[in-house]
Design an enzyme around this catalytic site. Structure first.
Site: not given
Ligand code: BG6
Length: 791
Positions: A179, A211, A272
């Protein structure tokens, strides 16, 4: 270069884990992995490590590998950078030090940097791959391109891959994308069609790293394994609410050029968190490894969701964000920046299973703690009179804990007052050691807790799925568009909203607490902190609704969102008055794209609007089957009717299809509709008619040059449109002008010129059909948004 290593590797096939059916089906051979953007941040942090783990797992599988890090820089500058990254990969605990050193050495020798800038560079790469295959006399299994580049480069890189790097001889091609996949429905659609012209759907792997998170990937298996406990309670009668929460402590410094165009909703809610929501609520597939079935069940959730509008969201922005924007984007002090870094959204699935269950999606930067979870909180109808601490009285909940926070490890927790879950396959274990942690209102000892035996990075997990060709952990085009279809109207409606400014960290206190009020959501406290300089020149725009005159009739004007809200409120008022007076409200609605925003708004008037007493009629229809996307009725159904409780027999689609043919004069469809109108609607006088206006000033399906006089006294007629589908059925001016109220809705900058022209021309319905709208005894109101009015 990979010859020596190759000899070490070609050994007999080893066993592979569950569910890798596709991997076993695909022939072993040589795999070329190309990370385009191979020295970038993501590659450095996750991808090279993920591919190393793949390599280690595949060492004895019969497959051989070569790895290419691609980038725009010339090879002499970038090669050392790549090798620094590669040297940092690590082995899991169960690999001995010696073996790890050997594997790393092999990995480094199989890797090389290549400049990938022009088409020639890609052609050279393909030539290189083919030469090596030939020299070694080995079969090719496939080519995997991981596009770790900004989204604007996807179409170009995919085209180059398509033109020069496709393998032959039945080997596979897989192209992995990250993305953002667009920033709204339209742009996602454009990107999807650009990519679709170079790559087949089965060749594209759109990653959503959530995922790949172990807990997220286990949501469906957990629901299936525990079906006998969950089936009776996984519904509106037992679920109090669902919360999907992703709190982060970091800011977005260094990422502003990206983030400022996206904001938290596009960054994490649209992808997400939406994915988690669908996994929690979708119908369980019969076959978990059928990506088609999983997709269809997900899509069903999207189509049952109530539309999201401004009243379903609150947004916030951390205080230091503005300064960061000024610095990173070189903006002046009075630059207005409305990008949300925090959002809480209230969603509802309008079906028999979940109707009325609040689903909260909440995420933000610079919050007090870093934690991610999805919690299903069940109703608890037990009242403990004496012992409030009794387990029966405590929250009943299932928590999918993605990680971070006080627990430190990913886990699935089921409160002990619910049921004891089945222990998941060998890769998961039960946690029994006592710890002094409290998770969402319960001490950990009040839960059954399961956690993965070994924690794995989401990217490593997904890379192994890509290699195995397992598509159900990836986002298909339909899934993507369905998600943008849900979020785009909300994003549009929030475009001018001021986020609540919050200081960041623990100082946020209760500033971001939210309250659910029926179908709406709001901040719990009323304080709105907007510094005056935040307002900048936006304040000049004003947000009020303006009243005036247009072509001698009443006019209401406002920014789009307010205008639509006002029109919806006016329709509701007319409905209530009509029902009060005669027990029934006859509403005729136009097709096309302009009314969609109104339909969304009306769908939110789910409970208060007298839908039960409302008859919905059509202003016009295209001569296509009602099941087609083009059909006005289809649009009205998807965006409005299916979301409100209106009796089927109060809905009056136009009979464009009779005797298995479309709009044939002698089938008398128009007359049939006219009779239906005359039978139900008192004096054929609708209470409210909603019309739009086309760029050529057509209204309903009455186009310039339609010779409207020829329709005489008929209320309904077959007409011709200059654009496809040409044939239409439409109410005539005789029908429209009998209405008590006619609303003309005009929105968007594109209509400004038309509005300017209309303000000058005399009535001439042949040339300017909309000028024929002149209710005889009723009222005409123009609803024109500021974009259309002021350009
Ligand atoms: C990413 C976003 O897709 O996911 C970020 O662009 C975010 O802004 C991140 O911090 C969070 O991922 P995780 O795995 O740290 O919860």
């Amino acid at each position: 270069m990979f010859v020596t290593v190759l000899l070490l590797l070609v050994t007999l096939c080893a066993q592979r884990g569950n569910g890798e059916e596709r991997a076993e089906a695909q022939r072993p051979g040589h795999v070329s992995v190309v990370i385009v953007g191979g020295t970038g941040d993501l590659a450095k942090k996750y991808l090279w490590q993920g591919f190393f783990e793949l390599y280690v797992n595949q060492v004895s599988s019969g497959n051989t590998f070569s790895f290419y890090g691609g980038g725009l820089s010339p090879a002499d500058a970038a090669t050392p950078v790549l090798f620094e990254i590669l040297k940092a990969v690590s082995c899991s605990k169960n690999v001995s030090q010696d073996r790890c050193a050997l594997l790393k050495d092999q990995y480094l020798r199989l890797a090389q940097y290549r400049q990938l800038k022009s088409l020639e560079d890609y052609q050279e790469l393909a030539k290189h791959i083919e030469q090596e295959l030939q020299q070694e006399g080995i079969t090719e299994a496939g080519r995997l391109f991981y596009l770790s580049v900004p989204a604007f480069a996807y179409a170009d890189v995919s085209e180059k891959i398509n033109n020069s790097c496709r393998p032959t001889n039945g080997a596979w091609l897989r192209v992995v994308l990250e993305k953002p996949f667009g920033h709204d429905f339209r742009s996602a659609q454009v990107l999807a069609s650009q990519l679709g012209s170079c790559l087949k759907d089965e060749e594209m792997y759109r990653i959503d790293h959530y995922l790949g998170k172990q807990v997220v990937a286990k949501i469906l298996p957990f629901r299936i394994e525990n079906k006998k406990f969950l089936d009776p309670i996984w519904n509106k009668h037992h679920i109090e609410r669902v919360e999907i929460v992703m709190k982060e402590t970091l800011d977005v410094k260094g990422r502003i050029p990206f983030y400022d165009q996206y904001g938290v909703i596009r960054d994490v809610l649209q992808n997400h968190m939406t994915e988690v929501m669908t996994l929690l609520t979708m119908r369980l597939p019969m076959n978990l490894s059928s990506s088609e079935e999983v997709l269809q069940n997900k899509l069903q959730i999207f189509s049952s969701m109530l539309p999201l509008g401004k009243s379903q969201a609150v947004v916030g922005q951390y205080q230091a964000y503005k300064t960061a924007v000024q610095q990173e984007l070189n903006k002046t002090k009075d630059h207005v920046c409305l990008t949300p870094t925090f959002a809480a959204v209230l969603a509802h699935i309008d079906d028999a299973q979940y109707e009325g269950v609040p689903i909260l999606l909440i995420s933000g930067k610079m919050l007090d703690e870093r934690v991610g979870y999805a919690r299903i909180l069940f109703k608890n109808d037990i009242f403990c009179l004496q012992n409030h601490n009794s387990v029966h009285c405590k929250p009943k909940q299932v928590v999918f804990y993605f990680g971070h926070g006080s627990l430190k490890y990913p886990a699935i927790l089921v409160s002990k007052n619910l049921f004891k879950p089945v222990l998941m396959d060998g890769e998961w274990k039960e946690v029994t050691e006592p710890t002094d942690v409290n998770i969402l209102g319960l001490p950990i000892s009040d839960y059954y807790v399961q956690t993965p035996t070994e924690q794995r990075e989401a990217y490593s997990e997904l890379i192994s799925h890509i290699f195995a060709g397992r598509k159900n952990s990836f986002i298909s085009t339909e899934n993507l568009l369905a998600s943008w279809g849900l979020w785009t109207p909300l994003l549009n409606s929030l475009a001018n909203s001021f986020p609540r400014i919050y200081p960041g960290g623990a100082d946020n206190g209760d500033l971001l607490d939210i309250r659910v009020k029926g179908k709406d959501i709001g901040y719990n406290s009323e304080v709105v902190i907007i510094s005056p300089d935040q307002m900048g020149d936006m304040s000049a725009k004003g947000f009020q609704v303006m009243q005036g005159k247009f072509r001698g009739a009443d006019m209401v004007s406002a920014w789009t969102e307010e205008l639509v809200e006002r029109l919806a409120a006016d329709i509701q008022e007319a409905a209530e008055a009509a029902v009060h007076q005669g027990g029934v409200f006859h509403l005729a609605l136009s097709g096309g794209s302009t009314p969609l925003a109104l339909f969304h708004r009306l769908a939110l008037h789910h409970f208060s609007f007298p839908w039960r007493n409302t008859h919905v009629w059509m202003v016009d229809e295209r001569c296509v089957p009602l099941t087609e996307m083009d059909s006005n009725f289809h649009g009205m159904h998807d965006h409005l009717l299916q979301h409100v409780r209106i009796p089927y027999y109060n809905i009056h689609p136009m009979p464009v299809q009779l005797n298995q043919r479309l709009c044939v004069e002698e089938d008398g469809g128009a007359l049939l509709y006219e009779k239906e109108v005359s039978k139900f609607v008192n004096g054929s006088s609708f209470h409210f008619v909603l019309l739009g206006v086309g760029y050529d000033s057509h209204t309903a399906s009455l186009f310039p040059g339609s010779k409207v006089d020829e329709f005489g006294e008929s209320l309904v007629a077959l007409t011709e449109s200059p654009v496809k589908p040409h044939q239409r059925m439409s109410l005539t001016f005789s029908a429209i002008n009998r209405a008590r109220t006619v609303a003309l809705l005009v929105m968007g900058k594109g209509k400004h010129e038309l509005i300017t022209q209309l303000s000058r021309v005399k009535d001439n319905p042949d040339k300017w059909p909309v000028t024929g709208v002149k209710p005889a005894d009723g009222r005409l109101v123009w609803y024109i948004d500021y974009d259309a009015l002021l350009g």
